[in-house]
Design a protein around this motif. Structure first.
Motif, mmCIF file in Angstrom:
data_model
loop_
_atom_site.group_PDB
_atom_site.id
_atom_site.type_symbol
_atom_site.label_atom_id
_atom_site.label_comp_id
_atom_site.label_asym_id
_atom_site.label_seq_id
_atom_site.Cartn_x
_atom_site.Cartn_y
_atom_site.Cartn_z
ATOM 1 N N GLY A 19 0.825 -1.199 0.000
ATOM 2 C CA GLY A 19 0.000 0.000 0.000
ATOM 3 C C GLY A 19 0.856 1.244 0.000
ATOM 4 N N PRO A 20 0.231 2.412 0.203
ATOM 5 C CA PRO A 20 0.996 3.668 0.228
ATOM 6 C C PRO A 20 2.097 3.671 1.280
ATOM 7 C CG PRO A 20 -1.369 4.099 0.111
ATOM 8 C CD PRO A 20 -1.214 2.640 0.361
ATOM 9 N N HIS A 21 1.875 2.959 2.388
ATOM 10 C CA HIS A 21 2.874 2.938 3.460
ATOM 11 C C HIS A 21 4.150 2.217 3.008
ATOM 12 C CE1 HIS A 21 0.133 -0.499 3.930
ATOM 13 N NE2 HIS A 21 1.192 -1.197 4.278
ATOM 14 N N SER A 22 4.022 1.169 2.204
ATOM 15 C CA SER A 22 5.218 0.464 1.731
ATOM 16 C C SER A 22 5.977 1.309 0.711
ATOM 17 C CB SER A 22 4.843 -0.896 1.138
ATOM 18 O OG SER A 22 3.911 -0.757 0.084
ATOM 19 N N ARG A 23 5.238 2.058 -0.104
ATOM 20 C CA ARG A 23 5.905 2.963 -1.050
ATOM 21 C C ARG A 23 6.613 4.094 -0.318
ATOM 22 N NH1 ARG A 23 1.120 1.712 -3.893
ATOM 23 N NH2 ARG A 23 0.065 3.609 -3.176
ATOM 24 N N ARG A 24 6.046 4.515 0.804
ATOM 25 C CA ARG A 24 6.659 5.572 1.614
ATOM 26 C C ARG A 24 8.019 5.123 2.143
ATOM 27 N NH1 ARG A 24 7.215 10.943 2.785
ATOM 28 N NH2 ARG A 24 7.243 11.364 5.013
ATOM 29 N N ILE A 25 8.106 3.881 2.593
ATOM 30 C CA ILE A 25 9.396 3.338 3.059
ATOM 31 C C ILE A 25 10.424 3.381 1.933
ATOM 32 C CG2 ILE A 25 10.530 1.130 3.530
ATOM 33 C CD1 ILE A 25 9.735 2.239 6.035
ATOM 34 N N GLY A 26 9.990 3.030 0.727
ATOM 35 C CA GLY A 26 10.908 3.063 -0.413
ATOM 36 C C GLY A 26 11.421 4.470 -0.681
ATOM 37 N N LEU A 27 10.537 5.470 -0.611
ATOM 38 C CA LEU A 27 10.949 6.860 -0.838
ATOM 39 C C LEU A 27 11.923 7.336 0.230
ATOM 40 C CD1 LEU A 27 10.693 9.570 -2.316
ATOM 41 C CD2 LEU A 27 8.698 10.074 -0.866
ATOM 42 N N ILE A 28 11.642 6.994 1.485
ATOM 43 C CA ILE A 28 12.529 7.398 2.582
ATOM 44 C C ILE A 28 13.924 6.813 2.373
ATOM 45 C CG2 ILE A 28 12.969 7.102 5.053
ATOM 46 C CD1 ILE A 28 9.895 7.168 5.440
ATOM 47 N N SER A 29 13.980 5.541 1.954
ATOM 48 C CA SER A 29 15.294 4.906 1.774
ATOM 49 C C SER A 29 16.065 5.562 0.637
ATOM 50 C CB SER A 29 15.125 3.403 1.527
ATOM 51 O OG SER A 29 14.524 3.151 0.270
ATOM 52 N N ILE A 30 15.379 5.968 -0.417
ATOM 53 C CA ILE A 30 16.058 6.620 -1.544
ATOM 54 C C ILE A 30 16.668 7.948 -1.111
ATOM 55 C CG2 ILE A 30 15.689 7.763 -3.770
ATOM 56 C CD1 ILE A 30 13.599 5.590 -4.381
ATOM 57 N N VAL A 31 15.888 8.756 -0.383
ATOM 58 C CA VAL A 31 16.371 10.064 0.050
ATOM 59 C C VAL A 31 17.525 9.911 1.036
ATOM 60 C CG1 VAL A 31 15.785 12.186 1.285
ATOM 61 C CG2 VAL A 31 14.178 11.217 -0.373
ATOM 62 N N ALA A 32 17.337 9.073 2.058
ATOM 63 C CA ALA A 32 18.384 8.906 3.066
ATOM 64 C C ALA A 32 19.668 8.352 2.457
ATOM 65 C CB ALA A 32 17.889 7.982 4.183
ATOM 66 N N CYS A 33 19.520 7.492 1.448
ATOM 67 C CA CYS A 33 20.700 6.868 0.841
ATOM 68 C C CYS A 33 21.510 7.837 -0.022
ATOM 69 C CB CYS A 33 20.300 5.646 0.021
ATOM 70 S SG CYS A 33 19.891 4.221 1.061
ATOM 71 N N ALA A 146 17.398 1.206 9.516
ATOM 72 C CA ALA A 146 17.082 0.004 10.288
ATOM 73 C C ALA A 146 15.926 0.257 11.250
ATOM 74 C CB ALA A 146 18.311 -0.468 11.061
ATOM 75 N N GLU A 147 15.872 1.450 11.831
ATOM 76 C CA GLU A 147 14.827 1.760 12.793
ATOM 77 C C GLU A 147 13.481 2.045 12.129
ATOM 78 O OE1 GLU A 147 17.555 3.456 16.479
ATOM 79 O OE2 GLU A 147 16.375 4.871 15.302
ATOM 80 N N LEU A 148 13.487 2.366 10.857
ATOM 81 C CA LEU A 148 12.249 2.617 10.126
ATOM 82 C C LEU A 148 11.713 1.363 9.428
ATOM 83 C CD1 LEU A 148 13.146 6.094 8.655
ATOM 84 C CD2 LEU A 148 11.042 5.631 9.886
ATOM 85 N N ALA A 149 12.594 0.437 9.082
ATOM 86 C CA ALA A 149 12.198 -0.706 8.251
ATOM 87 C C ALA A 149 11.515 -1.805 9.070
ATOM 88 C CB ALA A 149 13.429 -1.283 7.559
ATOM 89 N N PRO A 150 10.532 -2.512 8.493
ATOM 90 C CA PRO A 150 9.981 -3.714 9.131
ATOM 91 C C PRO A 150 11.062 -4.790 9.213
ATOM 92 C CG PRO A 150 8.623 -2.987 7.265
ATOM 93 C CD PRO A 150 9.901 -2.226 7.191
ATOM 94 N N PHE A 151 10.997 -5.628 10.257
ATOM 95 C CA PHE A 151 12.082 -6.594 10.443
ATOM 96 C C PHE A 151 12.188 -7.577 9.279
ATOM 97 C CE2 PHE A 151 8.646 -9.261 12.083
ATOM 98 C CZ PHE A 151 9.039 -10.549 11.752
ATOM 99 N N GLU A 152 11.061 -7.863 8.594
ATOM 100 C CA GLU A 152 11.077 -8.850 7.516
ATOM 101 C C GLU A 152 11.958 -8.411 6.341
ATOM 102 O OE1 GLU A 152 6.832 -9.055 9.258
ATOM 103 O OE2 GLU A 152 8.371 -7.553 8.878
ATOM 104 N N ILE A 153 12.043 -7.100 6.096
ATOM 105 C CA ILE A 153 12.823 -6.593 4.955
ATOM 106 C C ILE A 153 13.885 -5.610 5.411
ATOM 107 C CG2 ILE A 153 10.983 -6.964 3.272
ATOM 108 C CD1 ILE A 153 10.317 -3.972 3.509
ATOM 109 N N ARG A 154 14.250 -5.674 6.694
ATOM 110 C CA ARG A 154 15.221 -4.721 7.237
ATOM 111 C C ARG A 154 16.578 -4.850 6.561
ATOM 112 N NH1 ARG A 154 14.984 -6.025 12.544
ATOM 113 N NH2 ARG A 154 16.793 -7.388 12.318
#
Length: 500
Positions: A19-33, A146-154
């Motif tokens: 859902g939108p929440h999983s896409r949000r995690i992807g965006l956060i990782s791109i910016v932080a990286c 690591a603190e933002l990601a779900p443990f399954e895909i951390r």
């Protein structure tokens, strides 16, 4: 999941949903990286810029070594300070500070005077500022992810930072080669090489302005409502509430057991914390003792030693950056499929084998043999590929996972500080070693690799397939060490862990 099974903490969490929440995690990782991209570019650009810079500024070999290693030693300080700062003001604000430092450091290097003494001083100052930012990014960005990601895909989310680092290094090698081929005759071309990384620094700053703070850091500071608001944007509603309850529960239990302010004193007073910080230092140092950054900093010099001329060596070195990117893709694919310990052992075994092969090729193949440089280049390519496929990303992910929340920034900062210090020593002395010993230098790396394999097997606990909170609970009571092998096969002997 982990070979060690899923604990009750993980089993009681609702499953991940799309859902939108999983896409949000992807965006956060791109910016932080983008912080990782800057890390990689700033450490890789020197391999092509050092020659024209040294000639224009009239630098001696020692001064050139100081320019290169100043960033690395400053990164050691930046790693420690960055970790502590992120514990104090938050992961997001610290990354914003680092973005400003990246931009300012580049400015000093690019606009350094052309006069020898003044130019040298300003470049070194700029490289120190960049080093502080690089070191800070090396600790804070993995923890933030690591603190933002779900443990399954951390593993795959946190590992994207190392992927960004090697992409930055490949970008640096490619920019160096292209600029050298097209504008190598232009005075000051090295300034353009450095200036390129101002662009991602600006993007990182403005991107992080719209990113959330770490929910786990917010809970640690008592800002539970804000943490839930963040989790609601990156998890389903049910998962966000369940995960918050788990984080709050572990944080409250830990605070009740604390006798004073979290910090170095707390580490020294708890034998399990002492042990895991020492293991963290060992893991960070092991990563550097593979010599991977010696190749990233001085790859062209190694290739020249093997028989390439200067121009061909600079072009061929881009292959090492490509190997790192390919290896990063492989690592991300396997990060949530293979246990961390497994990737550590496979990676260090392969890199040690490559060291032995490079040293042997340099020793046995005559210098006038036209095949010599190509054989060595292929072996170094395989070394970089092995390192990135199995070891580098796993190390950064493991370091971001293993430490308890209230000392996470401090502990990873301490570990990475020692890693960067070893990195700095190698950056300072690798040119001297290669000049004195030639490619037999790789035999030294192989010997160290064999020793460190024993350490990894004997001391590194598994972290995959566990929430950060369940890892913290099992660490603080020592249970995490129960799954470690009791006997170590090493050089034909068995070492009993309880003999000493």
């Amino acid at each position: 999941m982990s070979a060690h099974g899923v604990s009750a903490a993980e089993a009681h969490l609702p499953p991940l949903t799309k859902g939108p929440h999983s896409r949000r995690i992807g965006l956060i990782s791109i910016v932080a990286c983008l912080g990782g991209l800057l890390f990689g570019y700033d450490t890789g650009v020197s391999s092509g810029a050092e020659g024209p810079m040294s000639r224009e500024l009239g630098l001696s070999d020692l001064q050139t070594g100081v320019v290169i290693s100043s960033l690395v030693f400053a990164a050691a300080i930046g790693a420690f300070i960055g970790g502590r700062l992120s514990d104090a003001i938050g992961r997001r604000k610290t990354i914003l500070v680092l973005a400003v430092m990246f931009f300012v450091g580049v400015g000093f290097v690019v606009f350094a005077p052309s006069t020898p003494d003044a130019g040298f001083a300003v470049v070194v100052f700029g490289r120190i500022v960049l080093g502080l930012a690089v070191g800070g990014a090396s600790t804070v960005v993995p923890v933030y992810l690591a603190e933002l990601a779900p443990f399954e895909i951390r593993g795959s989310i946190t590992g994207r930072n190392e992927m960004a680092i090697v992409t930055g290094q490949f970008l640096a090698f490619s920019v160096n080669a292209m600029l050298n081929a097209s504008l190598g005759h232009v005075t000051g071309i090295w300034r353009v090489m450095f200036a390129v990384c101002a662009v991602p620094a600006v993007a990182l700053f403005f991107g992080m302005l719209r990113m959330p703070e770490s929910p786990r850091w917010l809970v640690e500071k008592g800002r539970v409502d804000e943490a839930l608001a963040v989790l609601d944007t990156i998890r389903s509603k049910q998962r966000a509430k369940a995960e918050l309850e788990q984080v709050v529960g572990v944080t409250i239990d830990e605070k009740e057991e604390e006798t004073g302010k979290p910090g170095i004193r707390q580490v020294f007073e708890n034998k399990w914390l002492r042990r895991i910080v020492l293991v963290g230092i060992g893991v960070a140092v092991t990563q550097q003792l593979t010599g991977i950054n010696a190749i990233m900093y001085y790859g062209p010099r190694v290739l020249e030693e093997s028989g390439f001329d200067e121009s061909a060596a600079l072009t061929a070195a881009t292959a090492f950056g490509l190997a790192a990117v390919i290896g990063g893709v492989i690592a991300l694919r396997n990060m949530d499929r293979l246990d961390r310990r497994t990737t550590f052992i496979i990676g260090l075994s392969l890199t040690t084998l490559c060291h032995l092969l490079v040293g042997t090729a340099g020793w046995l193949i005559p210098e006038d043999n036209p095949a010599r440089p190509y054989v060595i280049a292929v072996l170094v390519f395989l070394f970089v590929l092995s390192m990135q496929s199995f070891l580098n990303i796993a190390v950064w992910v493991w370091l971001a996972e293993i430490f308890p929340l209230n000392i996470r920034g401090l502990a990873i900062g301490i570990s990475v500080f020692f890693g960067w210090m070893v990195n700095g020593v190698l950056a300072l002395y690798i040119p001297t070693l290669v000049t004195a010993l030639g490619l037999t230098t790789f035999f030294l790396f192989a010997l160290i690799g064999i020793i460190m394999l024993g350490f990894l097997w004997h001391e590194v606990p598994e972290t995959r397939g566990r929430t950060l909170e369940s890892l913290e609970e099992s660490l603080l009571d020592g249970q995490i060490y129960q799954a470690l092998p009791r006997r170590l096969p090493f050089a034909g002997l068995f070492y009993d862990r309880h003999m000493h």
